[in-house]
Every structure is written in C-alpha cells, then in structure tokens.
Design an enzyme around this catalytic site. Structure first.
Site, PDB file in Angstrom:
ATOM      1  N   MET A 205       0.858  -1.187   0.000  1.00  0.00           N
ATOM      2  CA  MET A 205       0.000   0.000   0.000  1.00  0.00           C
ATOM      3  C   MET A 205       0.891   1.233   0.000  1.00  0.00           C
ATOM      4  O   MET A 205       1.816   1.340   0.802  1.00  0.00           O
ATOM      5  CB  MET A 205      -0.927  -0.026   1.226  1.00  0.00           C
ATOM      6  CG  MET A 205      -1.750   1.232   1.426  1.00  0.00           C
ATOM      7  SD  MET A 205      -2.901   1.531   0.037  1.00  0.00           S
ATOM      8  CE  MET A 205      -3.022   3.318   0.099  1.00  0.00           C
TER       9      MET A 205
ATOM     10  N   HIS B  36       6.318  -0.186  -8.446  1.00  0.00           N
ATOM     11  CA  HIS B  36       4.885   0.139  -8.545  1.00  0.00           C
ATOM     12  C   HIS B  36       4.498   1.137  -7.440  1.00  0.00           C
ATOM     13  O   HIS B  36       3.896   2.175  -7.707  1.00  0.00           O
ATOM     14  CB  HIS B  36       4.071  -1.154  -8.420  1.00  0.00           C
ATOM     15  CG  HIS B  36       2.580  -0.975  -8.453  1.00  0.00           C
ATOM     16  ND1 HIS B  36       1.816  -1.343  -9.536  1.00  0.00           N
ATOM     17  CD2 HIS B  36       1.711  -0.472  -7.544  1.00  0.00           C
ATOM     18  CE1 HIS B  36       0.543  -1.072  -9.293  1.00  0.00           C
ATOM     19  NE2 HIS B  36       0.447  -0.542  -8.079  1.00  0.00           N
ATOM     20  N   GLU B  37       4.880   0.814  -6.214  1.00  0.00           N
ATOM     21  CA  GLU B  37       4.481   1.676  -5.087  1.00  0.00           C
ATOM     22  C   GLU B  37       5.143   3.044  -5.179  1.00  0.00           C
ATOM     23  O   GLU B  37       4.542   4.057  -4.835  1.00  0.00           O
ATOM     24  CB  GLU B  37       4.826   1.007  -3.749  1.00  0.00           C
ATOM     25  CG  GLU B  37       4.151  -0.346  -3.516  1.00  0.00           C
ATOM     26  CD  GLU B  37       2.661  -0.348  -3.783  1.00  0.00           C
ATOM     27  OE1 GLU B  37       1.995   0.651  -3.443  1.00  0.00           O
ATOM     28  OE2 GLU B  37       2.159  -1.339  -4.357  1.00  0.00           O
TER      29      GLU B  37
HETATM   30 ZN   LIG Z   1      -1.082   0.229  -6.929  1.00  0.00          ZN
END
Ligand SMILES: [Zn+2]
Length: 710
Positions: free
Chosen positions: A100, A134-135
């Site tokens: 996240m 990605h994060e």
């Molecule tokens: Zn994402």
C-alpha cells in the site's frame, strides 16, 4: 513525516510530534508501531529506510537499492522531485494486498519486500522489484496527484502498473519487462475483459462498498495496457512531456481522466481524447478480422473489420452492442521489421496496405498488432497463418509476437473463431521454441487445454501425449541445470516454467522422478543448499515429489513450513501441499489452512488442491461446508481474500451443471463486494463448458487426428 520533537509528558509517556505533511488525501495517511530493524541510504536528498522484522535488516538491502535507484529515475522522468524528506518502506507480518502506497510510509507484505540475499529466486527478485517500483510510482501518480473519485482509480493503478515495468526494465534491461508484460498484464487483462461481466476502465462508483471491487485486473492490467498503447502511438518523448506537464499542473490537487488526455493532446497534437474514450469508457476490446487479402509482389492489401471480442461464442448482443467500435491503432510488422506507419481504424471496416520486399508472390509473413501493443485479438486468413508458421519456426517473428499469436489462437478457438484442430496444429509449430516469453504463452495454452480436457480421460490422455512432445523438446535443450554458468535471468525463469510443465505432463517419467528425488533428498539434508535445489524450482520439485509420493513427503514439507522462518520458502510449501494424491491429504491441507494459517496466506493451499480433477471437487465441497468459517476468518479483511478463495475453490470447473450449483450456492450469501468476481467466475466456467463440448464434437475426439500430428 520525520519526527519534529520528543517530550516526556506527565503520564511517563513520550509525546512524539511529527512535521506537517503536505496537503494530501486521507486514504494515504499511515502509522506503524512495532519492533523493527532497518537499513537506510540516501537517494539524492531523500532518506530511504527499509524496516524489517527484528534481526532481518539485511533482507531489506535488495529493496533499498531498488528504491534508491527508482526515486532517481522517477524524479527525472516526471521532471518533479519526490516531495517528502523521507521514504520509509515497512514489512508487515499480516497484510492482505501486496503493498500500500501510503505517502512516505509504504507498507508491504513481508514476502514482497524482504529477500534473503543468499537464497532468493530470480522470480522473487523480480517480484520485489516490480512491487517496489509500482508503489514508488504511486508517490507521484496517486499521491502527488490524486484522482477526484474512485471511478478514475485506473489513473492510479493503470499508471503504476505501467511504471513498474518501465522502471524495472531500466534497472534490469536483461529482464525484458515489456516482453513479459504481453504474457503477464496484457494477457490477464484480455482474459478478464473478454467476459460480459467485465467493466469499463472508467467505472461509475456510487457506493463505498463498490470501491474494493474495482481494484481488479481491469484497473491494473488493462489500465497499464492502454497506457503502454498510448505511448506506442504518441512516442516516448511526447508521452513523457505530457506526463510532466500533468504532474506540474496538478501537483497537490485532484484530477479526472480528461485532464490527462488534455496534457497528452497538448504534447502530441494528436486527438488522444477521441481515441482513448473508446478504450476507457466502454468495456471490452475489439476482434479484428482480416476479411480479404490480396498478395502482390511488393505489397499485400488487407480488408479488416472490427467487432466486440467476447469469449462466449453464443453471447446475445443488442444492436447497439453489435455496433460497438474502438479507435484501433494497427501496428504491423513483416520480415523487414515493424512498419513505420500506424493505421488508425476508427470505423467498422478498413483497408490496410502493407509493403513487402520482393520474393515470389510477396514472400514472407505479415503480422498485425506488432509487438502486441494493443489489447485486441486478430483473426487471420489461413494464408496469413500459414506464412506466420514459417516465422514461428525460423524465429524471424519477434518474441512477443510469437507469444501473442498462440495466445490469440487459443482465445479465438474458445470463442468459436478458429477450429480447435487449427489451434493444435499451430501449437505444434512451436516445437523448437526456447524463448521464456513465448513459453509463458504456450504454457498458459497447454494448461488451459489440459484443465478443460480433464473432463474426459481419453481425450486428456491424447492431449497430454501431444503436450509431452512439446515439453520434452524444451526439456532436452534446457535441462535441469546450468551447464556452463552462463544462464541469464530469463533462462532461469524458463527452466522454472519447464519444470512446472514436467510436473503437469511428465511427473511420473522415470528420469523426472529420479532427478526430482535426488534434489529433494539433498534439500532434506540441507534446506539452505540452493545449488542442489535452486529457489526457482523449489515449488515445482515439491509438487513433483508430492504427486508421486505420499504421506512421507507431505509430512517433511509440512514440518519444513513450520521450522523455516523464511516467508518465501513457506510460500513454496503452500503452493505445493495440495498436490499430494490422496484425498485425505488434500482434505487435511484445506483444514490446516483454514485453522492454522494467517489470513493473508490461507487461500494459497486451496489453489494447489483445486488444480486437479479430484481436487477441485474436494476444495469446492470443503468451501461449501466451511463457508461460514471462511467468512469469519476473513472478517473485515479485504474482499479480495474472499475472491481468491472463490476462484481457487470453484474456479476450475468446466460444466454448466456445476455453474448452476455454484450460482445457487452464492445466491443467498450476501457477498455484495464479491458479486462481480462470482459473476466472472461463473461466466468463465460456462464458456469453458461450451468450449469443451466444441472440442468433443471436433476432430480432436478422433485418435487419427492426434496420430497424424506426431
Ligand atoms: Zn497500486
């Protein structure tokens, strides 16, 4: 944010004051309290720390290095620096998702952040790298500029899915991430989006409980695929200039999709908005059919038509649905390379002229959707397919096009646009294929056909004999080990796929059993011996041992799970246990998973049990009986965990009756947040059932057909 001050208060507690955050969205605020060790490094002015469980700080070094480099790449890519003074990345012991992107405090599933430098597999390194990149892309796309409402979630996830490949390819060019994208993200998106129960990329969200449902393959994978397509259309420079303007214009603000289109239109002077609406506002993607061809010495003229591609050959369409069309950029390649001109197909039909270089009757092959740049399927003429077979065999056809062709062929056969016999004949053209990316495609097709033909022992036996020829040819050339220490990343991954296919099609061959046993024995005496049993083949070897073995290997692996503290190793075991042949052991695996495993992990063994014909009955029956316990275990956890259980326990059936039974079961369960996943699972099952009956009535049910192949 960093700590501003510490002070003792009157209750003998410490009061911690943090620096003010910039203006930001509430969903990005996070606190972590716990015992951690950490490693740290500077990336320009930003202090980057990776927090790990105590005593494991070294396992954060790989991700730290990746993050430090990624920040530099993205600072320069966006033309706007990472805005916070620090970036913390924390391994969380129990975490439903992969990670996240909380601003400046990114939280990860431990297995997606921490790596044992001495043992980690190549696929694990690639996984950690893509999750971290990605994060970190979200720190701009999502955090610095946030979508105004969840109906534009794809602006976050589609872009981050694109960027994880862009940055990983920069960090590790030898991984060829964009080729991998075509058999990964793009392939997954197209499977999902060929269902009537799919949804548009931009989807109306009216209620809070609908939000979780759009964190799916459409937002991530189709979103990433259309970003990749736009870049191919407008070129890297305009693409990047547009993004940089977007970031600078909307920093610390909210946007909608049209804001991004506007920035790209200004940068490229192309009608991006008009083109992209057809891709983001309507669901699905086109089937392009070559309806006519005219070959000449120096060119071929092709007549094309487009329609909505649906996996279900008998799906009923309204007139409006029949009229659906996309603005499709047609990229073309021939033996001379990718054609410089892109043809834009805006109407239902189009004419395409492709220049050819000499040779009798035009010579050579023509491939549409060169580089698999566009989410679309292509139905070729028999002549085009025949010519492309030569390109497959002599490898003049580029790698991702070879992979794309076989994945298209499977989807077309399932949807009733290609005879099943033509699919099998095309597969046999891949006998001398050794490219990892292409094998990713072939393997998806072989496993799907195996799963469907499992319904009938005779046909499954014939199909398996055919598959064995392909797999063994790969086995001959790749083997179990690196002969001269020259294997690159992709060869290691290819070997992983190969052993996985051996597990499916050749697990009881004497030489396979012998090699797997020898390696398993060495692993038993020293689990850290990654020379004898490399991490990239552990799951597969465990599975082969279990399929051939019994309680002894099962107990050995279970006890390994309990004694090792390495979460990656534990995951290898979770993906294997269900392969034990005995129904009692399969049932025991499911019981154990539900009772003893963490919520984040308990669905993995369901997948390994549900992967065989007997196993899928066992896992479905377990799910029905224990539904309330499964629901209680997930509690208020992410609905994606229930999705995973549904797919793993009910997803691999292939009959109309079973679909009816499963549909009836879920009717009164009130799984509002899983409704779309249930609908997709059922639609896929019913489509597979139709494909199965098509296979039965085709020449594939005739042993002559298979005999003539070999
Ligand atoms: Zn994402």
């Amino acid at each position: 944010m960093p700590v501003k001050s510490l002070a003792s208060n009157s209750h003998q507690k410490t009061e911690v004051n943090f620096m003010d955050t910039p203006i930001m969205s509430t969903y990005l605020v996070a606190f972590c309290v716990g015992q951690f060790d950490f490693v740290q490094a500077l990336s320009n002015q930003t202090l980057v720390k990776v927090y790990t469980p105590p005593g494991m700080s070294e396992s954060g070094l790989f991700a730290l290095d990746c993050a430090v480099k990624t920040l530099k790449i993205l600072n320069s890519f966006f033309g706007i620096d990472y805005p916070l003074p620090k970036l913390d990345m924390v391994a969380i012991p129990e975490f439903a998702m992969g990670a996240m992107e909380n601003w400046g405090l990114v939280t990860y599933r431990q297995v997606d952040l921490c790596i044992d430098p001495n043992k980690a597999s190549n696929s694990q390194k690639q996984r950690v790298c893509t999750v971290v990149t990605h994060e970190l892309a979200h720190q701009w796309f999502g955090n610095l500029v946030t979508m105004a409402w969840w109906d534009d979630l794809w602006l976050n996830e589609g872009f981050a899915s694109w960027a994880e490949n862009y940055v990983s390819e920069k960090l590790h060019p030898e991984w060829t991430m964009w080729d991998q994208f075509t058999t990964g993200h793009l392939s997954y998106a197209m499977k999902l989006d060929s269902l009537k129960s799919s949804h548009p990329i931009q989807v109306p969200i009216c209620h809070a409980e609908e939000v979780e449902e759009v964190f799916d393959g459409i937002s991530y994978c189709k979103g990433g695929s259309v970003v990749r397509m736009i870049r191919a259309v407008m070129g890297p420079q305009d693409f990047r200039n547009g993004l940089s303007t977007y970031m600078k214009t909307f920093a610390y603000r909210n946007t909608e999709t049209h804001d991004l289109w506007k920035c790209w239109e200004d940068a490229s002077k192309m009608p991006i908005s008009e083109m992209m609406k057809s891709w983001t506002e309507q669901m699905g993607y086109p089937l392009i059919t070559v309806t006519n061809e005219h070959w000449e010495a120096h060119q071929v003229t092709l007549t094309l038509s487009q329609e909505w591609f649906l996996s279900d050959p008998s799906a009923e369409l309204t007139d409006e649905e029949k009229d659906k069309k996309w603005c499709v950029p047609i990229f073309t390649c021939t033996e001379q390379g990718v054609q410089p001109d892109i043809c834009f197909m805006r109407e239902k039909t189009a004419t395409l002229i492709v220049p050819l270089e000499g040779g009798e009757n035009g010579g050579g092959w023509v491939k549409l959707n060169a580089g698999q740049q566009v989410p679309m399927r292509v139905k070729l003429t028999p002549t085009m397919l025949e010519r492309l077979c030569i390109g497959i065999k002599n490898k003049t056809l580029p790698i991702c096009d070879r992979a794309g062709l076989i994945m298209d062929a499977y989807a077309l056969a399932k949807a009733g646009h290609l005879e099943p016999t033509a699919l099998i004949q095309l597969l046999s053209a891949y006998q001398n294929e050794h490219a990892y990316i292409v094998w990713q495609g072939i393997s998806q097709v072989l496993l799907a056909l195996d799963s469907i033909t499992m319904e009938d022992e005779d046909m499954n036996t014939r199909f398996q004999s055919f598959a064995r020829i392909l797999v063994k040819s790969l086995y001959q050339s790749v083997g179990w080990s690196n002969k001269d220490d020259s294997d690159g990343h992709l060869t290691v991954l290819l070997r992983g796929i190969m052993i996985s296919l051996l597990k499916n099609f050749c697990y009881d061959d004497e030489d396979v059993k012998k090699e797997a046993s020898a390696r398993f024995e060495k692993f038993q005496s020293n689990p850290d011996d990654v020379e004898s049993l490399p991490s990239d083949m552990r799951t597969q070897v465990f599975q082969i041992m279990l399929k051939n073995g019994g309680e002894k290997e099962y107990e050995q692996l279970l006890s390994y799970f309990q004694t090792t503290s390495d979460v990656a190793e534990q995951k290898f075991v979770l993906a294997s246990l269900g392969n034990a042949p005995s129904p009692a052991l399969k049932a025991r695996t499911l019981d154990w998973a539900l009772k003893d495993l963490k919520m984040q992990d308990f669905f993995y063994p369901m997948g390994s049990v549900g992967s065989s014909r007997e196993g899928r009955e066992i896992s479905w029956s377990f799910f029905k009986t224990n539904f309330e316990a499964v629901r209680a275990k997930i509690g208020k956890g992410s609905p994606s965990l229930m999705d995973a259980c549904i797919v793993n326990c009910a997803g691999s059936f292939c009959s109309e009756e079973k679909a009816d039974e499963i549909e009836a079961f879920f009717q009164d369960k009130g799984l509002v947040q899983n409704a779309r996943k249930i609908a997709q699972t059922l639609e896929n099952m019913r489509t597979n059932a139709k494909f199965w009956s098509k296979l039965q009535s085709s020449e594939l049910s005739d042993s002559e057909f298979w005999n003539n192949l070999s």
